[in-house]
Write a protein that holds these residues in place. Structure first.
Motif: not given
Length: 154
Positions: A12, A75, A78-79, A95, A97, A100-101, A107, A109, A111
């Motif tokens: 983002q 932390t 991948n969710g 991913e 984050s 919480k994603p 949040s 985030r 990759r």
């Protein structure tokens, strides 16, 4: 060929940092958080990110990163939440984050991506020369504060 690196790629906008600060070192620890001594300093308007949110270091296999969650907001890889004071393994393509994603307020985030290799070399030091040392980030900040104080006194 050099040692492969891993890069944190923001998913983002709004994280204004030097791109070099997003490359994880091939050895050692990399700390993410809002405190000034962190390797990646997150701006204060991301209040859900802890002062020291998580600690990353290279995993045992190429393309792996060991992530230790130091935060209360969590932390995620991948969710899936790692858990405070626990560690998880992330790989290139995963991913990460901070918080919480799907958090209502958002949040931060990233990759994990494969970065360019770096050549690790042994320093060439003469026996007659003193060993060079690079200033730590804390020493640099202290020097900058001292310079600012001197400028204000003038």
């Amino acid at each position: 060929m050099g040692e492969p690196t891993i890069v944190l790629t923001p998913l983002q906008s709004g994280l204004e940092v030097d791109r070099d600060r997003l490359v994880l070192p091939p050895a050692g620890v990399y700390i993410v958080g809002r405190k000034g001594h962190c390797d990646l300093v997150v701006p204060d308007h991301h209040a859900y990110v802890s002062g020291e949110h998580c600690r990353l270091q290279p995993g045992s296999d190429i393309g792996q990163v060991l992530i230790e969650d130091l935060s209360s907001n969590g932390t995620f890889i991948n969710g899936k939440r790692i858990g405070q004071n626990k560690s998880g393994v992330a790989r290139v393509g995963d991913e990460v984050s901070l918080a919480k994603p799907m958090r209502k307020g958002g949040s931060l985030r990233f990759r994990l991506a494969q970065g360019p290799p770096v050549q690790l070399r042994e320093p060439q030091i003469s026996k007659n020369e003193p060993t060079p040392t690079a200033p730590s980030q804390q020493q640099i900040l202290l020097q900058q504060q001292q310079q600012q104080q001197q400028q204000q006194q003038q």
